[in-house]
Scaffold this active site. Sequence first.
Site, mmCIF file in Angstrom:
data_model
loop_
_atom_site.group_PDB
_atom_site.id
_atom_site.type_symbol
_atom_site.label_atom_id
_atom_site.label_comp_id
_atom_site.label_asym_id
_atom_site.label_seq_id
_atom_site.Cartn_x
_atom_site.Cartn_y
_atom_site.Cartn_z
ATOM 1 N N ASN A 163 -66.162 47.296 -92.770
ATOM 2 C CA ASN A 163 -66.582 48.696 -92.842
ATOM 3 C C ASN A 163 -67.324 49.042 -91.552
ATOM 4 O OD1 ASN A 163 -67.627 51.199 -93.446
ATOM 5 N ND2 ASN A 163 -69.080 50.455 -95.000
ATOM 6 N N TRP A 164 -66.670 49.818 -90.716
ATOM 7 C CA TRP A 164 -67.283 50.149 -89.411
ATOM 8 C C TRP A 164 -68.318 51.256 -89.517
ATOM 9 C CZ3 TRP A 164 -62.227 50.485 -85.936
ATOM 10 C CH2 TRP A 164 -61.593 49.234 -85.961
ATOM 11 N N LYS A 165 -68.434 51.839 -90.706
ATOM 12 C CA LYS A 165 -69.364 52.963 -90.920
ATOM 13 C C LYS A 165 -69.173 54.021 -89.830
ATOM 14 C CE LYS A 165 -72.596 49.794 -93.008
ATOM 15 N NZ LYS A 165 -73.802 49.757 -93.773
ATOM 16 N N HIS A 211 -69.372 53.700 -102.095
ATOM 17 C CA HIS A 211 -70.281 52.905 -101.252
ATOM 18 C C HIS A 211 -71.702 53.410 -101.481
ATOM 19 C CE1 HIS A 211 -72.298 51.293 -97.717
ATOM 20 N NE2 HIS A 211 -71.319 50.412 -97.632
ATOM 21 N N GLU A 255 -74.035 54.099 -99.613
ATOM 22 C CA GLU A 255 -74.491 55.173 -98.717
ATOM 23 C C GLU A 255 -73.924 56.523 -99.172
ATOM 24 O OE1 GLU A 255 -73.360 53.178 -95.087
ATOM 25 O OE2 GLU A 255 -74.932 51.698 -95.471
ATOM 26 N N GLU A 291 -72.412 45.058 -103.865
ATOM 27 C CA GLU A 291 -73.225 45.216 -102.663
ATOM 28 C C GLU A 291 -74.642 45.642 -103.056
ATOM 29 O OE1 GLU A 291 -70.711 46.025 -98.955
ATOM 30 O OE2 GLU A 291 -70.994 47.945 -99.942
ATOM 31 N N GLY A 338 -77.252 46.079 -94.472
ATOM 32 C CA GLY A 338 -77.786 46.437 -93.158
ATOM 33 C C GLY A 338 -79.235 46.043 -92.959
ATOM 34 N N SER A 364 -75.187 42.165 -95.519
ATOM 35 C CA SER A 364 -75.645 41.271 -94.458
ATOM 36 C C SER A 364 -74.900 39.931 -94.419
ATOM 37 C CB SER A 364 -77.161 41.048 -94.545
ATOM 38 O OG SER A 364 -77.845 42.283 -94.352
ATOM 39 N N GLY A 382 -70.258 44.904 -93.018
ATOM 40 C CA GLY A 382 -70.650 46.087 -92.247
ATOM 41 C C GLY A 382 -70.924 45.717 -90.808
ATOM 42 N N GLY A 383 -72.200 45.493 -90.485
ATOM 43 C CA GLY A 383 -72.617 45.224 -89.107
ATOM 44 C C GLY A 383 -71.773 44.191 -88.382
HETATM 45 C C1 PEP Z 1 -71.566 47.601 -95.869
HETATM 46 O O1 PEP Z 1 -71.720 48.553 -95.126
HETATM 47 O O2 PEP Z 1 -70.797 47.702 -96.826
HETATM 48 C C2 PEP Z 1 -72.292 46.359 -95.579
HETATM 49 C C3 PEP Z 1 -72.164 45.362 -96.404
HETATM 50 O O3 PEP Z 1 -73.067 46.342 -94.448
HETATM 51 P P1 PEP Z 1 -73.810 45.060 -93.789
HETATM 52 O O4 PEP Z 1 -72.819 43.942 -93.736
HETATM 53 O O5 PEP Z 1 -74.220 45.526 -92.423
HETATM 54 O O6 PEP Z 1 -74.977 44.732 -94.657
#
Ligand code: PEP
Length: 248
Positions: A9-11, A93, A95, A165, A171, A210, A231-232
């Site tokens: 997920n590049w957000k 998600h 967010e 999640e 994040g 993370s 994500g990151g």
């Molecule tokens: C996400 O955005 O779904 C996610 C899991 O982010 P991160 O890996 O940065 O915690």
Amino acid sequence: MRRKWVGGNWKMHGSRALASSLAGAVVDADIADVDIVLFPPFPYLREACAACAGSRVAVGGQDLSEHESGAFTGEVSAAMLRDVGCGAVLAGHSERRRYHHEADAQVAAKVACAMDHALLPVLCVGESLEEREAGRTAEVVSRQLGAVVERCGIAAFERIVVAYEPVWAIGTGRTASPGQAQEVHALLRSQLARDDARIAGSTRIVYGGSVKPGNAADLFAQTDIDGGLIGGAALQATDFLAICAAAR
Ligand code: PEP
């Protein structure tokens, strides 16, 4: 035996150039035995789809409208995602739930809409830190999952990926321990099993929050963890590919 699944997920990050190079690097690595899906921002779907065309890497949207079409400024429909070459889409998600106040019923409607258009829905569920500390994790994730079972039926879970999640791990650099994650994954699977044990046994439930190259293998080794939503670390080709390799 469930096939492992990893999503990136590049957000709201990147550029056309980054989308092409990142997707190109993932395609070039040609990782077998893992289903890989990249989720770029909408404007870069075209670049990612072009880079992934003819490969085993799929592309998905980060969100979709629960409506088919119409006067919904700013929204993107399931049909549009299909039209540009997407094979999957994230729904619910944290967010989106948090900043756009998406409710369980709306998320369930999005999952239904994705399925109507043959997109693989990736249903995200997870509790906040406050909810975890109040001992409400099971109640929250069960409610989020239950809304989709109620709307789409248990059979739909043959074609849905569930992503657990925990909001406090997204994040933040604070990963759920493999044991903490496994406990919730087992709970989600047993909830599905109450309706259909065979389907529950085949539903992929992946962990997000993370995940890094250093912790991926331990998480993915858990009985009920079938991969990850990243994500990151998905923004660095080497990190993302190391995580995909850990899922094999
Ligand atoms: C996400 O955005 O779904 C996610 C899991 O982010 P991160 O890996 O940065 O915690």
